[in-house]
Design a protein around this motif. Structure first.
Motif, short mmCIF file in Angstrom:
data_model
loop_
_atom_site.label_atom_id
_atom_site.label_comp_id
_atom_site.label_asym_id
_atom_site.label_seq_id
_atom_site.Cartn_x
_atom_site.Cartn_y
_atom_site.Cartn_z
N ASN A 19 0.81 -1.22 0.00
CA ASN A 19 0.00 0.00 0.00
C ASN A 19 0.84 1.27 0.00
O ASN A 19 0.32 2.38 0.15
CB ASN A 19 -0.96 0.01 1.20
CG ASN A 19 -0.26 -0.17 2.54
OD1 ASN A 19 0.85 -0.70 2.59
ND2 ASN A 19 -0.90 0.23 3.62
N LEU A 20 2.15 1.15 -0.20
CA LEU A 20 3.03 2.32 -0.27
C LEU A 20 2.77 3.06 -1.59
O LEU A 20 2.80 2.45 -2.65
CB LEU A 20 4.49 1.87 -0.20
CG LEU A 20 5.55 2.94 0.07
CD1 LEU A 20 5.46 3.41 1.53
CD2 LEU A 20 6.94 2.40 -0.23
N THR A 55 6.79 5.26 9.52
CA THR A 55 6.28 4.07 10.20
C THR A 55 5.25 3.38 9.32
O THR A 55 4.47 4.05 8.64
CB THR A 55 5.66 4.42 11.56
OG1 THR A 55 5.24 3.21 12.21
CG2 THR A 55 4.45 5.33 11.42
N ILE A 56 5.26 2.07 9.34
CA ILE A 56 4.24 1.31 8.62
C ILE A 56 3.37 0.51 9.59
O ILE A 56 2.58 -0.34 9.19
CB ILE A 56 4.87 0.38 7.56
CG1 ILE A 56 5.91 -0.55 8.19
CG2 ILE A 56 5.49 1.19 6.44
CD1 ILE A 56 6.48 -1.58 7.23
N ARG A 85 -0.89 -3.09 10.91
CA ARG A 85 -0.21 -2.32 9.88
C ARG A 85 -1.01 -1.08 9.52
O ARG A 85 -2.23 -1.03 9.63
CB ARG A 85 0.00 -3.19 8.63
CG ARG A 85 0.89 -4.40 8.84
CD ARG A 85 2.33 -4.01 9.15
NE ARG A 85 3.04 -3.51 8.00
CZ ARG A 85 3.80 -4.27 7.18
NH1 ARG A 85 3.92 -5.57 7.41
NH2 ARG A 85 4.43 -3.73 6.16
N VAL A 86 -0.31 -0.06 9.06
CA VAL A 86 -0.96 1.16 8.60
C VAL A 86 -1.82 0.87 7.37
O VAL A 86 -1.37 0.20 6.44
CB VAL A 86 0.09 2.24 8.27
CG1 VAL A 86 -0.56 3.43 7.57
CG2 VAL A 86 0.81 2.70 9.53
N ARG A 87 -3.04 1.37 7.38
CA ARG A 87 -3.93 1.18 6.23
C ARG A 87 -3.51 2.09 5.07
O ARG A 87 -3.42 1.66 3.92
CB ARG A 87 -5.38 1.49 6.63
CG ARG A 87 -6.40 1.27 5.53
CD ARG A 87 -7.81 1.56 6.01
NE ARG A 87 -7.99 2.97 6.35
CZ ARG A 87 -8.20 3.44 7.57
NH1 ARG A 87 -8.26 2.61 8.60
NH2 ARG A 87 -8.36 4.74 7.78
N ASP A 88 -3.26 3.36 5.38
CA ASP A 88 -2.80 4.33 4.39
C ASP A 88 -2.29 5.56 5.13
O ASP A 88 -2.42 5.68 6.35
CB ASP A 88 -3.90 4.70 3.38
CG ASP A 88 -5.18 5.19 4.05
OD1 ASP A 88 -5.10 5.77 5.16
OD2 ASP A 88 -6.26 5.00 3.46
#
Length: 285
Positions: free
Chosen positions: A25-26, A232-233, A240-243
């Motif tokens: 999602n990066l 940070t992810i 985990r980070v969604r976005d």
């Protein structure tokens, strides 16, 4: 709204460290970056700190891509566009200096060499001076990136010897929690604040698990925030980070709770001395 009553929120959505294969999602394409920027602007970001990727999603400082990125972000958002002059730790100084030819509103200026995990992020004194002077010639407002306390002493030396930056205002970003740099804790932030030039504003960035502690410490000290998937992810333990917008929204919520709500981009331009697009276009390169 003044810096003491509002919060500048910068989003750093991509960086040069995470691989797209590991973090699907990066945002790495121009379309992904613009969409991310729009989402983050809607929830409180005023500035975007940009690293770009090439055709294979690898970090690049290709000037044509940088110019296209600046143009697209200006056309489709009202965010202040800040380009990284750090790139990846392997990028040569000539490529890092050429970033300024894309004429962003702002650019990073790292104030010293630092161990960066298993790598070394090189920033020679002469290179720092060259960045500072070229930004002033082009009307680009620097954000002085500080990875360790001694780099604040270097910032004083730079300003004493070479004068104020473009825009006349000094803004510092304390990048905390990088393995090899200063810790991401309240004690270190307080020590850093004793060394920041008089009249300067500051933001703070917590890397990895230091993200939330640094955010809270910065708000409590009257500082501003940088958040994003560059830094940070992980959103919470095991999550985990969604976005990037998720991280900006959390920062904006905490800023509101602190009674210093997110500052709109036009106000931040006034605070930092950022010229509009026309002002930059009029500067001879």
């Amino acid at each position: 709204m003044s810096p003491s009553t509002g919060t500048i929120i910068t989003v750093a959505p991509t960086g040069a460290e995470h691989a797209k294969a590991d973090v699907p999602n990066l945002p790495v394409t121009l379309e992904e970056l613009v969409s991310t920027a729009q989402d983050c602007e809607r929830v409180g970001a005023a500035m975007i700190h940009v690293h770009i990727r090439g055709a294979e999603a690898q970090p690049t400082l290709d000037l044509a891509r940088l110019k296209d990125t600046v143009a697209a972000l200006r056309e489709q958002t009202n965010l202040i566009v800040q380009l990284s002059t750090g790139g990846a730790v392997t990028d040569p100084e000539s490529d890092r200096l050429r970033v300024l030819d894309a004429l962003p509103d702002s650019a990073s200026c790292t104030m010293g060499t630092v161990n960066f995990g298993d790598d070394v992020f090189h920033n020679r004194w002469e290179f720092i001076v060259e960045l500072h002077q070229r930004m002033r010639e082009r009307g680009i407002v620097p954000e002085y990136e500080i990875f360790d306390l001694g780099q604040l002493a270097s910032l004083h030396r730079l300003l004493d010897k070479h004068g104020l930056p473009a825009g006349g205002h000094v803004h510092v970003d304390l990048v905390m929690g990088v393995p090899g740099g200063m810790p991401g804790d309240t004690e270190t932030l307080v020590a850093a604040l004793r060394m920041i030039p008089p009249g300067a504003t500051f933001s703070a960035t917590g890397i990895g698990r230091t993200s939330l502690p640094v955010m809270l410490a910065s708000l409590s000290a009257g500082g501003h925030l940088r958040v994003g998937m560059e830094d940070t992810i992980t959103y919470a333990r095991g999550e985990r980070v969604r976005d990037n917008a998720q991280l900006v929204a959390r920062a904006a919520g905490l800023a509101k709770i602190s009674q210093r709500p997110p500052m709109p981009a036009d106000v931040v331009r006034e605070v930092l001395g950022v010229k509009g697009e026309k002002g930059l276009a009029d500067v001879a390169v």
